[in-house]
Design a protein around this motif. Sequence first.
Motif, mmCIF file in Angstrom:
data_model
loop_
_atom_site.group_PDB
_atom_site.id
_atom_site.type_symbol
_atom_site.label_atom_id
_atom_site.label_comp_id
_atom_site.label_asym_id
_atom_site.label_seq_id
_atom_site.Cartn_x
_atom_site.Cartn_y
_atom_site.Cartn_z
ATOM 1 N N ASP A 271 0.703 -1.073 0.117
ATOM 2 C CA ASP A 271 0.540 -0.076 0.042
ATOM 3 C C ASP A 271 0.551 1.503 0.023
ATOM 4 O OD1 ASP A 271 -2.496 -1.006 0.049
ATOM 5 O OD2 ASP A 271 -3.233 -1.262 1.834
ATOM 6 N N VAL A 272 1.831 1.526 1.099
ATOM 7 C CA VAL A 272 2.736 2.610 0.706
ATOM 8 C C VAL A 272 3.714 2.359 -0.280
ATOM 9 C CG1 VAL A 272 4.898 3.664 2.043
ATOM 10 C CG2 VAL A 272 3.073 2.411 3.603
ATOM 11 N N MET A 273 4.058 1.712 -0.794
ATOM 12 C CA MET A 273 5.147 1.182 -1.970
ATOM 13 C C MET A 273 4.168 1.605 -3.674
ATOM 14 S SD MET A 273 7.994 1.972 -0.581
ATOM 15 C CE MET A 273 8.811 1.090 -1.353
ATOM 16 N N ILE A 274 3.121 1.617 -3.512
ATOM 17 C CA ILE A 274 2.387 0.766 -4.787
ATOM 18 C C ILE A 274 0.687 1.844 -4.864
ATOM 19 C CG2 ILE A 274 1.595 -0.604 -6.360
ATOM 20 C CD1 ILE A 274 3.681 -2.423 -5.384
ATOM 21 N N THR A 275 0.293 0.978 -4.043
ATOM 22 C CA THR A 275 -1.529 1.443 -3.809
ATOM 23 C C THR A 275 -1.203 3.354 -3.885
ATOM 24 O OG1 THR A 275 -1.757 -0.609 -2.964
ATOM 25 C CG2 THR A 275 -3.543 1.182 -2.669
ATOM 26 N N PHE A 276 -0.713 3.494 -2.895
ATOM 27 C CA PHE A 276 -0.850 5.026 -2.405
ATOM 28 C C PHE A 276 -0.212 6.476 -3.613
ATOM 29 C CE2 PHE A 276 -2.201 3.833 1.877
ATOM 30 C CZ PHE A 276 -3.148 3.053 1.364
ATOM 31 N N ARG A 277 0.533 5.387 -3.685
ATOM 32 C CA ARG A 277 1.759 6.511 -4.966
ATOM 33 C C ARG A 277 1.673 5.808 -6.239
ATOM 34 N NH1 ARG A 277 4.954 9.500 -3.130
ATOM 35 N NH2 ARG A 277 6.539 9.317 -5.084
ATOM 36 N N LEU A 278 0.810 5.537 -7.204
ATOM 37 C CA LEU A 278 -0.257 4.820 -8.431
ATOM 38 C C LEU A 278 0.358 5.788 -9.365
ATOM 39 C CD1 LEU A 278 -2.990 3.107 -8.627
ATOM 40 C CD2 LEU A 278 -0.899 1.980 -9.158
ATOM 41 N N GLN A 279 0.472 7.649 -9.555
ATOM 42 C CA GLN A 279 0.224 8.176 -10.116
ATOM 43 C C GLN A 279 1.657 8.220 -10.066
ATOM 44 O OE1 GLN A 279 -2.119 11.724 -9.261
ATOM 45 N NE2 GLN A 279 -3.607 11.264 -9.912
ATOM 46 N N ALA A 280 2.708 8.836 -8.827
ATOM 47 C CA ALA A 280 4.085 9.071 -8.494
ATOM 48 C C ALA A 280 4.680 7.785 -9.741
ATOM 49 C CB ALA A 280 4.704 8.833 -7.753
ATOM 50 N N LEU A 281 4.374 6.888 -10.013
ATOM 51 C CA LEU A 281 4.762 5.562 -10.620
ATOM 52 C C LEU A 281 5.206 5.625 -11.150
ATOM 53 C CD1 LEU A 281 3.706 2.424 -7.869
ATOM 54 C CD2 LEU A 281 6.008 2.970 -8.361
ATOM 55 N N ARG A 282 3.949 6.124 -11.916
ATOM 56 C CA ARG A 282 3.198 6.196 -14.119
ATOM 57 C C ARG A 282 4.078 6.821 -14.159
ATOM 58 N NH1 ARG A 282 -2.785 6.831 -12.166
ATOM 59 N NH2 ARG A 282 -3.278 4.883 -12.061
ATOM 60 N N ARG A 283 4.789 8.060 -13.406
ATOM 61 C CA ARG A 283 5.189 9.184 -13.506
ATOM 62 C C ARG A 283 6.600 8.552 -14.182
ATOM 63 N NH1 ARG A 283 3.809 12.613 -10.729
ATOM 64 N NH2 ARG A 283 5.707 12.710 -9.368
#
Length: 455
Positions: free
Chosen positions: A342-354
């Motif tokens: 959740d901390v690394m992926i679920t809650f950071r989807l936009q940042a991960l995509r970018r």
Amino acid sequence: MSKRVWIGITFIVFVMCMGNAQRVFASNVSGTLVIVTSFPPTLFEKFKNAFEQKYSDVTVFVRSKKTSAAISFINERVNEPADLFWASAPDAFEVLKEAGHLQRAFLQTDEDGARIGSYPIDDPDGFYRGFAVSGYGIVWHQDYLKRLGLKAPENWRDLTDPSYAHHIGISAPSRSGTTHLIVESILQSQGWENGWATLSEIGGNLATVTARSFGVIDGVLAERFGIGAAIDFLGMSAKATGSPVDFAYPAGTAFLPANIAIVKRSTNPIAAKAFVDFVLSDQGQMLLFDPEISRLPVMQSLYESAPAHFANPFGDELTNKGIAFDAQLSRQRYQLVNSMFDVMITFRLQALRRTWKVIHDAEEALKNVNAPHLVEQVKEARRLASQVPVSADDAASSELSAVFVRHKPGLSVPFRQIKLESEWATFARDHQDRAHKLASDALNALQAQTTKSRS
């Protein structure tokens, strides 16, 4: 009286006694039966109806809950009725077993019980039984991929391909026992660091994180996205009922028993035991072949009469794809892994995509360019974006994993968990920002170099 006649009379008496015993048992199966399950109505309604038809004095009530909520319900709502727990994830049963909430109702005399690969179908300690085999993999919408010119994925690493950006759906493991097992399969087959690197890069391609595992297949069917990580029966049942979907078991997946257990506080253990016996009977196992259910029985002999599209998890082709799943390790770090995802992926989807988009763009741009320093710069960006703040040894430590509990609305979590999750969030933000800058700078430098060479 001849010996043959005597044997015949003895056999008839035995059959009559057995029939009477079965009728006496059936007459004792009555009252209400409360089943807590994560399974969809397409499965539990058919079993409920068939069981109530066989035992007309029983009324079955189903409490439908996602796996994590079911664990909390049985663990904490001790005054609420619950006779059976029925779900896919074996590590969820291990959690309840360790907490003392399951009855030891299924002790076996045979120490070498049936297995799926190297994994026992029934709990060797007798607290739960396997009733079906679950496989975990990738489902996709054939028309969706064809329309966009996308290849069907075959393995977990395929889902990191930039062509799948915004085309993948997954549920959060904190909300889905199915997804937890998918995440654990990747971590155990690829190793902790490499597994999280794969999950992070898949995260960069996600269209969404659904609230429940059913949301993945629903999203694929509705073509909100084209690909999903799912348990096999969701893909197989959709395909069997005419939807244009397909499903693949990746190498490094897990084949595990879906289980059923009698809850320790059951007020109707006789009916609970009868239901377990029913789902493991020939009638119950054959019911798994129903197109709307499409689950894999634990009775190997039934595969001789299985529908043509059914895979055989006991055959070499699939067992060679499976891993030796460590349920004890999965159980121990259950909440830690869920929190990290959740901390690394679920809650950071936009940042991960970018971040992953610019890394992929830079890697593509540098493929046919002689710029070693820029290549190394982008490699460093990939390394930073792939890192996680917890080592494999720490994750396997009971001291650290014991800190973590499930996040539930209105209830607090331990202060140390809050502190660690805050540190992880800072770690993720800093590493992804640095990775984004390195890859962006490399792209800008390459563009400037290209412009200069043309002028």
